[in-house]
Design a protein around this motif. Structure first.
Motif, short mmCIF file in Angstrom:
data_model
loop_
_atom_site.label_atom_id
_atom_site.label_comp_id
_atom_site.label_asym_id
_atom_site.label_seq_id
_atom_site.Cartn_x
_atom_site.Cartn_y
_atom_site.Cartn_z
N ALA A 43 15.50 44.45 56.41
CA ALA A 43 15.02 44.68 57.78
C ALA A 43 16.05 45.46 58.60
CB ALA A 43 14.74 43.34 58.45
N SER A 44 15.54 46.23 59.55
CA SER A 44 16.40 46.97 60.48
C SER A 44 15.61 47.19 61.76
CB SER A 44 16.84 48.31 59.88
OG SER A 44 15.71 49.15 59.67
N GLY A 45 16.33 47.56 62.81
CA GLY A 45 15.62 47.83 64.05
C GLY A 45 16.55 48.12 65.19
N GLN A 57 11.82 47.95 68.21
CA GLN A 57 11.18 48.63 67.09
C GLN A 57 11.85 48.10 65.83
OE1 GLN A 57 12.62 50.75 69.69
NE2 GLN A 57 10.68 50.36 70.70
N ARG A 59 11.67 47.56 61.34
CA ARG A 59 11.14 48.01 60.05
C ARG A 59 11.64 47.06 58.97
NH1 ARG A 59 10.16 54.03 59.84
NH2 ARG A 59 9.64 53.36 57.75
N GLY A 60 10.96 47.05 57.84
CA GLY A 60 11.42 46.26 56.71
C GLY A 60 11.19 44.77 56.83
N THR A 92 3.48 42.40 62.43
CA THR A 92 3.85 43.59 61.67
C THR A 92 2.61 44.18 61.00
OG1 THR A 92 4.43 42.19 59.78
CG2 THR A 92 6.23 42.88 61.23
N TRP A 95 3.02 47.74 56.36
CA TRP A 95 4.28 48.26 55.83
C TRP A 95 5.48 47.43 56.29
CZ3 TRP A 95 0.64 51.62 58.02
CH2 TRP A 95 -0.07 52.38 57.09
N ASP A 97 6.35 47.12 59.53
CA ASP A 97 6.87 47.70 60.78
C ASP A 97 6.24 46.97 61.96
OD1 ASP A 97 8.13 49.53 59.13
OD2 ASP A 97 6.67 51.12 59.51
N ASN A 99 6.45 46.51 66.59
CA ASN A 99 6.96 46.87 67.91
C ASN A 99 6.66 45.74 68.89
OD1 ASN A 99 7.76 49.70 67.40
ND2 ASN A 99 5.59 49.92 66.96
#
Length: 139
Positions: A43-45, A57, A59-60, A92, A95, A97, A99
């Motif tokens: 994960a990242s954001g 925002q 992802r992962g 999510t 994928w 993702d 927000n």
């Protein structure tokens, strides 16, 4: 393209950049890179936290899952409050993702130590017993 059309396009571009810059600068906020936890290593954001709003925002994360956003203090005792308006959640996509954007009643700076994004494996954002940390960042 004639010179009048080129000039109009250039003016619109310059004005757009100016408006965006002024809006960004007046937001008086901070952008934080969200770090993954051991349970969500991919994960990242990023989180933008202003005086009156928060925007994330990510992802992962786990696809098609429910996450909530919290301001947290770990010392002297763990204490948290939802970031924004209940239920403080986002879902999510397929994928992984997601927000999240919410209005804040007060700025969190100086009152809270970090922001956290947590997974609710049961799909219920009110289920506080089964939360799993996903992303975090110091304020």
């Amino acid at each position: 393209m004639n010179s009048k059309m080129i000039f109009q396009t250039a003016i619109i571009g310059v004005l757009s950049i100016f408006i965006i810059s002024v809006t960004w600068a007046s937001a008086d906020g901070r952008t934080r890179v969200l770090e993954s936890t051991a349970k969500h290593p991919d994960a990242s954001g990023t989180a933008f936290i202003g005086q009156e709003h928060v925007s994330i925002q990510a992802r992962g994360l786990k696809p098609d899952s429910v996450y909530t956003v919290w301001f947290v203090n770990m010392k002297p005792n763990k204490h948290e409050t939802g970031a924004g308006t209940a239920p403080y959640m986002f879902r999510t996509d397929k994928w992984g993702d997601g927000n999240y954007t919410a209005h804040l009643n007060e700025a969190p700076f100086g009152k809270w130590a970090m922001i956290m994004v947590v997974l609710h494996p049961t799909g219920d954002p009110k289920d506080m017993k089964n939360m799993v940390g996903a992303l975090k960042a110091p304020l």
